[in-house]
Design an enzyme around this catalytic site. Structure first.
Site, PDB file in Angstrom:
ATOM      1  N   HIS A  68      -7.207  -4.887  10.444  1.00 39.83           N
ATOM      2  CA  HIS A  68      -6.935  -4.553   9.042  1.00 39.83           C
ATOM      3  C   HIS A  68      -5.658  -5.223   8.553  1.00 39.83           C
ATOM      4  CE1 HIS A  68      -4.752  -0.586  10.283  1.00 39.83           C
ATOM      5  NE2 HIS A  68      -3.837  -1.430   9.868  1.00 39.83           N
ATOM      6  N   ASP A 121       0.806  -1.209   0.000  1.00 34.99           N
ATOM      7  CA  ASP A 121       0.000   0.000   0.000  1.00 34.99           C
ATOM      8  C   ASP A 121       0.843   1.264   0.000  1.00 34.99           C
ATOM      9  OD1 ASP A 121       0.961  -0.457   2.576  1.00 34.99           O
ATOM     10  OD2 ASP A 121      -1.002  -0.833   3.446  1.00 34.99           O
TER      11      ASP A 121
END
Ligand code: F6R
Length: 242
Positions: A138, A67
């Site tokens: 997450h 990410d």
């Protein structure tokens, strides 16, 4: 899901680095899926040590990162590009042209997500993907509620995640509100997954994960759907098991 308990954060980092090193020794042109954050820092330090003292070469590897924040250029000190350069890439012999991280500064982020997903597909997915876990479960920046079918996408970061990451910024206001992340399905396309869980702040997330219930409300539980996951957990995070 194989769970490996480690005495300490150092032991966990050594174990993780050992597994990555073994992958690279067996397959010198391996695709390594990499993560940022505090947890894998020790793993990168150990991999650098193996490179410097035990001839571990990364010359032919390709890396794909999970990410990147939206709106930060690659040379912004808080970008994950910068994190990876400083903590790993600068110290090894891999080829910069084979380091892939989403471009959070792309003018068309949706197009960037498509491009990144296609790139990962063209590489055949990661041979091994390193992951950390958020306190809310997450993985990557896939927050609770993210579809398990998701591919690389743009996400709005929730307050808890922004607060947790504020430690790297001069103030919470500077933490970006959006990011680009591999989706859950992208992560599950990896051949092998190594999830690192360290510290008391992660004990609850670890417990929830290892309880085994699979739900989109707890993104890391998607890992139960993958056939080759190793969870490396240190004693602080595994306290509930004793
Ligand atoms: C990092 C990432 C995140 C972190 C997670 C845990 O690339 O995608 O999911 O792995 O937020 O972060 P740390 O290790 O700082 O607790």
């Amino acid at each position: 899901m194989k769970v490996i308990e480690c005495q300490s954060y150092e032991a966990l980092s050594q174990k993780a680095a050992g597994i990555v090193a073994e992958t690279v020794r067996e397959k010198p042109d391996a695709v390594l899926g990499l993560a940022t954050g505090g947890t894998p820092e020790g793993t990168y330090r150990e991999l650098i040590r193996l490179h410097q003292t035990e001839n571990l070469s990364f010359q032919d590897i390709t890396t794909i990162n999970l990410d990147e924040y939206a709106g930060l250029s690659g040379d912004d000190p808080n970008s994950y590009h910068c994190y990876m350069n400083e903590r790993f890439f600068q110290h090894i012999d891999s080829q910069p042209s084979r380091h892939f991280i989403p471009d959070g500064n792309a003018s068309d982020l949706e197009a960037e997500c498509k491009r990144y997903e296609q790139l990962i597909e063209s590489l055949g997915g990661a041979d091994i993907q390193l992951l950390g876990i958020g306190r809310n479960g997450h993985i990557g920046f896939n927050e609770p509620g993210t579809s398990f079918q998701s591919r690389t996408h743009v996400v709005a970061l929730n307050e808890q995640t922004r607060q947790a990451n504020a430690r790297y910024f001069t103030s919470i206001d500077r933490v970006p509100k959006k990011a680009v992340t591999m989706g859950i399905q992208t992560i599950l396309s990896s051949k092998r997954i190594l999830l690192l869980i360290s510290g008391t702040s992660k004990a609850e997330a670890a417990k929830r994960l290892l309880d085994g219930q699979v739900s989109e409300e707890f993104p890391a539980s998607a890992l139960h759907l993958h056939p080759n996951v190793s969870v490396l957990i240190d004693q602080e995070a595994a306290g509930f098991r004793h």
